[in-house]
Design a protein around this motif. Structure first.
Motif, short mmCIF file in Angstrom:
data_model
loop_
_atom_site.label_atom_id
_atom_site.label_comp_id
_atom_site.label_asym_id
_atom_site.label_seq_id
_atom_site.Cartn_x
_atom_site.Cartn_y
_atom_site.Cartn_z
N GLU A 146 0.79 -1.22 0.00
CA GLU A 146 0.00 0.00 0.00
C GLU A 146 0.83 1.29 0.00
N GLU A 147 2.11 1.20 0.30
CA GLU A 147 2.94 2.41 0.24
C GLU A 147 3.11 2.89 -1.20
N LYS A 148 3.20 1.94 -2.12
CA LYS A 148 3.44 2.30 -3.53
C LYS A 148 2.17 2.26 -4.39
N TYR A 149 1.15 1.53 -3.92
CA TYR A 149 -0.03 1.31 -4.76
C TYR A 149 -1.33 1.55 -3.99
N THR A 150 -2.37 1.90 -4.73
CA THR A 150 -3.71 1.94 -4.16
C THR A 150 -4.26 0.52 -4.19
N ILE A 151 -4.71 0.04 -3.04
CA ILE A 151 -5.10 -1.36 -2.91
C ILE A 151 -6.61 -1.53 -2.77
N LEU A 152 -7.16 -2.45 -3.57
CA LEU A 152 -8.54 -2.90 -3.44
C LEU A 152 -8.51 -4.39 -3.13
N LYS A 153 -9.54 -4.89 -2.46
CA LYS A 153 -9.52 -6.30 -2.05
C LYS A 153 -10.85 -7.01 -2.37
N ALA A 154 -10.73 -8.30 -2.72
CA ALA A 154 -11.90 -9.15 -2.95
C ALA A 154 -11.57 -10.55 -2.45
N SER A 155 -12.61 -11.28 -2.02
CA SER A 155 -12.38 -12.61 -1.45
C SER A 155 -12.58 -13.73 -2.46
N ASN A 156 -13.05 -13.42 -3.67
CA ASN A 156 -13.19 -14.42 -4.73
C ASN A 156 -13.31 -13.73 -6.09
N GLY A 157 -13.32 -14.52 -7.15
CA GLY A 157 -13.37 -13.95 -8.49
C GLY A 157 -14.62 -13.15 -8.78
N LYS A 158 -15.75 -13.59 -8.26
CA LYS A 158 -17.00 -12.89 -8.50
C LYS A 158 -16.96 -11.47 -7.91
#
Length: 266
Positions: A34-46
């Motif tokens: 997260e220091e270098k990138y904006t992070i998004l998260k998901a728990s599965n492909g859908k």
């Protein structure tokens, strides 16, 4: 018509989507990146596809073994769907077999990282993929005769960029050409066209039109069949002075110097 040189800007952080059903791994990756990138998260492909539909993502890092939709299916969907086929994909897996790697690469994955992995190695893979993409974009922007399709990373994007280029060139004498007209010509919504162009080139549609005018001008100059003032009008500029100023700002030389360099090579 603007007289500003168009360059890519990478001041804002690239957006990375992390996909894994293990919350601890998601948190670990987020803390590391997260220091270098904006992070998004998901728990599965859908869940990941839902995020891709609403956010402009540069790169996906996905586990393979997940419920609902696994990493293979996610990768296949990303790489086969026009909306986000340009998104880079790194697959993470504990299935450390050649066949597993082949399957992922055949689905279009851009890189494959075995678990357990070194954070430094993953960082290097990410940086390398993003850097290569930026170099390709910069080469297109700064080189007068390099075709727009040089920015494509797959056949689908290559086809889209060729159609986009043809649409711009067919209307290039129109000084008011904008994203609205392009979208209508390509039978796309303005938001979809904007997102696709921005994702592939890091340019707005108007910036891309601006560069396309100058590149068409360079192409006509190279043929040697027209005067500079004629070419200025042919590519949608109101004056030779304005065209010459923009050409110099974009490519680092005036149209006349560009022609002289071409003649010196022949």
């Amino acid at each position: 018509m603007t007289s500003e040189s168009i360059t890519t800007e990478y001041s804002s952080k690239p957006v990375i989507l992390l996909v894994d059903d293990n919350e601890e791994i998601l948190d670990f990756l987020q803390d590391d990146l997260e220091e270098k990138y904006t992070i998004l998260k998901a728990s599965n492909g859908k869940e990941a596809l839902e995020i891709l539909n609403s956010d402009l993502v540069n790169l996906v890092i996905s586990d393979i073994m997940m419920p609902v939709m696994d990493g293979y299916e996610l990768c296949r969907t990303i790489k086969s769907d026009f909306e986000y086929s340009h998104v880079l994909v790194i697959l993470l897996t504990a299935k450390n077999t050649i066949q597993a790697k082949i399957e992922g690469l055949e689905l279009g994955a851009d890189a494959y990282v075995d678990k357990p992995f070194s954070p430094e190695y993953l960082q290097a893979q990410i940086a390398n993929l993003l850097s290569n993409r930026n170099k390709i974009i910069d080469y297109f922007i700064s080189s007068p005769l390099v075709h727009i399709k040089s920015m494509a990373i797959n056949k689908g994007d290559e086809s889209f960029l060729e159609k986009l280029n043809d649409s711009i060139y067919k209307n290039i004498e129109n000084t008011e050409l904008d994203v609205k007209q392009l979208a209508e010509t390509l039978n796309m919504s303005r938001p979809t066209l904007y997102r696709k162009i921005k994702a592939i080139s890091n340019l707005t549609p108007n910036e891309l039109i601006h560069i396309a005018r100058l590149k068409k001008g360079a192409e006509l100059l190279a043929k040697g069949n027209y005067k500079i003032y004629e070419i200025s009008e042919m590519v949608g500029y109101s004056s030779q002075t304005n065209f010459g100023r923009n050409f110099h700002k974009q490519f680092g030389m005036s149209p006349s110097v560009y022609v002289q360099k071409l003649n010196d090579k022949n």
